[in-house]
Design an enzyme around this catalytic site. Structure first.
Site, PDB file in Angstrom:
ATOM      1  N   ASN A  49       0.605  -1.787   0.603  1.00 50.87           N
ATOM      2  CA  ASN A  49      -0.560  -0.184  -0.047  1.00 50.87           C
ATOM      3  C   ASN A  49       0.834   1.127  -0.659  1.00 50.87           C
ATOM      4  OD1 ASN A  49      -2.685  -1.759  -0.159  1.00 50.87           O
ATOM      5  ND2 ASN A  49      -2.158  -1.852   2.751  1.00 50.87           N
ATOM      6  N   HIS A 131     -13.455  -2.528   6.789  1.00 47.52           N
ATOM      7  CA  HIS A 131     -12.926  -3.133   7.037  1.00 47.52           C
ATOM      8  C   HIS A 131     -12.716  -3.606   7.815  1.00 47.52           C
ATOM      9  CE1 HIS A 131      -8.518  -3.503   8.608  1.00 47.52           C
ATOM     10  NE2 HIS A 131      -8.503  -3.462   7.721  1.00 47.52           N
ATOM     11  N   GLU A 174     -15.900   3.857   4.091  1.00 51.50           N
ATOM     12  CA  GLU A 174     -14.595   3.992   3.794  1.00 51.50           C
ATOM     13  C   GLU A 174     -14.281   5.005   2.557  1.00 51.50           C
ATOM     14  OE1 GLU A 174     -12.229   0.390   3.290  1.00 51.50           O
ATOM     15  OE2 GLU A 174     -13.230  -1.062   4.607  1.00 51.50           O
ATOM     16  N   SER A 178     -11.309  -1.099   0.745  1.00 52.41           N
ATOM     17  CA  SER A 178      -9.641  -1.329   0.566  1.00 52.41           C
ATOM     18  C   SER A 178      -9.998  -3.075  -0.532  1.00 52.41           C
ATOM     19  CB  SER A 178      -9.423  -2.012   1.632  1.00 52.41           C
ATOM     20  OG  SER A 178     -10.261  -2.353   2.585  1.00 52.41           O
ATOM     21  N   ASP A 203     -13.245   6.422   7.205  1.00 49.84           N
ATOM     22  CA  ASP A 203     -12.064   5.766   6.797  1.00 49.84           C
ATOM     23  C   ASP A 203     -11.352   6.262   6.091  1.00 49.84           C
ATOM     24  OD1 ASP A 203      -9.762   4.304   7.109  1.00 49.84           O
ATOM     25  OD2 ASP A 203     -11.092   2.205   8.151  1.00 49.84           O
ATOM     26  N   HIS A 206      -7.074   4.764   2.348  1.00 48.07           N
ATOM     27  CA  HIS A 206      -6.903   4.235   0.682  1.00 48.07           C
ATOM     28  C   HIS A 206      -6.892   5.464   0.235  1.00 48.07           C
ATOM     29  CE1 HIS A 206      -5.776  -0.252   1.514  1.00 48.07           C
ATOM     30  NE2 HIS A 206      -6.414  -0.048   2.078  1.00 48.07           N
ATOM     31  N   LYS A 235       0.406   3.315   4.783  1.00 45.69           N
ATOM     32  CA  LYS A 235      -0.004   3.736   3.494  1.00 45.69           C
ATOM     33  C   LYS A 235       0.931   4.563   2.914  1.00 45.69           C
ATOM     34  CE  LYS A 235      -3.618   0.598   5.044  1.00 45.69           C
ATOM     35  NZ  LYS A 235      -4.549   0.428   5.558  1.00 45.69           N
TER      36      LYS A 235
HETATM   37  C1  LIG Z   1      -5.659  -0.820   6.447  1.00 50.23           C
HETATM   38  C2  LIG Z   1      -6.388  -0.139   6.678  1.00 50.23           C
HETATM   39  C3  LIG Z   1      -6.938   0.171   8.650  1.00 50.23           C
HETATM   40  C4  LIG Z   1      -5.075  -0.495   9.123  1.00 50.23           C
HETATM   41  O1  LIG Z   1      -5.087   0.530   9.659  1.00 50.23           O
HETATM   42  P1  LIG Z   1      -3.238  -0.043  10.299  1.00 50.23           P
HETATM   43  O2  LIG Z   1      -2.499   0.859  10.091  1.00 50.23           O
HETATM   44  O3  LIG Z   1      -2.655  -1.631   9.026  1.00 50.23           O
HETATM   45  O4  LIG Z   1      -4.007  -0.560  11.520  1.00 50.23           O
HETATM   46  C5  LIG Z   1      -8.311   0.006   9.546  1.00 50.23           C
HETATM   47  N1  LIG Z   1      -9.085   1.223   8.004  1.00 50.23           N
HETATM   48  C6  LIG Z   1      -8.754   0.521   6.603  1.00 50.23           C
HETATM   49  C7  LIG Z   1     -10.547   0.967   5.766  1.00 50.23           C
HETATM   50  C8  LIG Z   1      -8.025  -0.201   6.431  1.00 50.23           C
HETATM   51  O5  LIG Z   1      -7.668  -0.346   4.959  1.00 50.23           O
END
Ligand SMILES: *Cc1c(COP(=O)(O)O)cnc(C)c1O
Length: 376
Positions: A49, A131, A174, A178, A203, A206, A235
């Site tokens: 990522n 997620h 989101e 993801s 969230d 991405h 990411k």
């Molecule tokens: C990767 C991800 C997370 C987790 O983040 P980390 O810092 O890797 O724990 C949370 N929400 C979404 C949508 C993700 O893709």
């Protein structure tokens, strides 16, 4: 007499193998942006990522010599340090929010934040493809959880209308999903939230750093100010950790009530200082964002031309093969061709939609994408 633990585990692992769901941890070393080394061979890494290739980008390491490696305590005890506050200021300014609060990971952010906002008697409306960290946050909150159809505004609206007026309401989604790679209809979600007295949590794991003006994310692109914005730093930022951005009052509630922050050692100050230095790099990475978008377009078009089902338009492109074994077969083919990309299988994605998740980064080029297409 109870069986020895390893015997019980062996049986469960055998069952996973029989269903094509056995996984391996690849012993990789990273060879530079966009690359990974496995057993002495260098591969193109299409599974990360690290969208902007920043995990390896130069940094003024000299300026970090005096920064402590550990926070030594929870933020609420003696672990609240200048590098945390500086990074939070930079991140809040980056997304255009009044305040931000760092967490050790995106997972910790979501399992801590949602239960801090809602509890028993309240109502959460959660997108069907959210997620696992968001799902777990909803469960931990003990609020009533309604899962609405993925990006299905009608279903969400019906649920909002039919839910009793008592208790708080929180919509959880989101920015870019993801495993699907598609985007939430943010402007419409914000309108629905306002009309039905719900708060909106987005969230942006991405999308932050990759999409929107200067990488400020899909909320910024849609002109939406969510009540709660979650961004991750592992990411596009090429670092580690995550943050919540929103009002100053939200920040205060979270450091009282988010258990994953209260009962956890503060983020490493060294990491916070790295984040402060990566943020302007993310902001300045227009060229990297353009490269990433162009490569996604080339990849998606090429896959479709080969009759492969494609989901997502960037920064994630997924090639859907259905059966888990079909996906792992493609993973092996890619590996033979010098490319690492992982098959994504249940329970990460729904049954029958096993896929290869492909992420071109700013460190890749058209020839790399063509190599992927050739192998598939
Ligand atoms: C990767 C991800 C997370 C987790 O983040 P980390 O810092 O890797 O724990 C949370 N929400 C979404 C949508 C993700 O893709």
């Amino acid at each position: 007499m109870q069986r020895p633990l390893d015997e019980a585990i062996e049986e469960r692992l055998a069952e996973l193998s029989a269903r094509g769901l056995r996984r391996t941890l690849l012993p990789l070393s990273s060879a530079g942006p966009g690359l990974a080394v496995l057993d002495g061979r260098t591969y193109l890494d299409f599974g990360s990522n690290d969208y902007l290739g920043l995990a390896h980008a130069p940094l003024d390491w000299d300026s970090l010599r005096e920064v402590a490696t550990g926070a030594r305590a929870s933020r609420l005890v003696t672990g609240n340090l200048a590098p945390h506050l500086a990074a939070e200021r930079k991140l809040a300014d980056f997304v255009g929010a009044p305040a931000a609060l760092l967490f050790t990971s995106g997972y910790a952010t979501n399992v801590g934040t949602i239960p801090a906002l809602v509890g028993p008697g309240d109502h959460v409306f959660s997108d069907a493809l959210n997620h696992a960290s968001l799902i777990d946050g909803c469960r931990l909150s003990r609020a009533s959880v309604q899962v609405f159809g993925h990006n299905d505004l009608r279903d969400l609206e019906r649920r909002l209308e039919q839910t009793p007026a008592s208790g708080a309401r929180l919509i959880v989604t989101e920015g870019v999903f993801s495993m699907e790679g598609d985007r939430a209809p943010l402007a419409d979600l914000a309108t629905l939230a306002r009309a039905h007295g719900a708060w909106l949590l987005v969230d942006e794991a991405h999308s932050l750093g990759i999409l929107g003006p200067q990488g400020r994310g899909v909320c910024a692109a849609a002109g939406v100010q969510p009540d709660v914005l979650v961004g991750t730093l592992g990411k596009a930022f090429g670092a580690q950790g995550a943050f919540v951005a929103g009002s100053e009052k939200l920040r205060q509630l979270l450091f009282h009530r988010a258990r994953s922050l209260v009962f956890s050692t503060g983020v490493s100050p060294l990491l916070a200082a790295v984040v402060s230095r990566r943020t302007p790099q993310v902001e300045a990475a227009d060229e990297g964002r353009a490269t990433q978008a162009t490569l996604c377009e080339r990849l998606a078009t090429g896959l479709r031309e080969r009759g492969i089902e494609v989901r997502g338009s960037g920064p994630i492109v997924t090639a859907v093969f259905g059966d888990p074994r079909a996906a792992t077969d493609r993973e092996a083919r890619l590996r033979d061709a010098g490319i690492i990309a992982r098959a994504i299988r249940p329970p990460t994605v729904p049954e029958g939609t096993s896929r290869i998740r492909l992420v071109p980064t700013a460190a890749h080029d058209a020839a790399a994408v063509d190599r992927v297409l050739g192998a598939l």
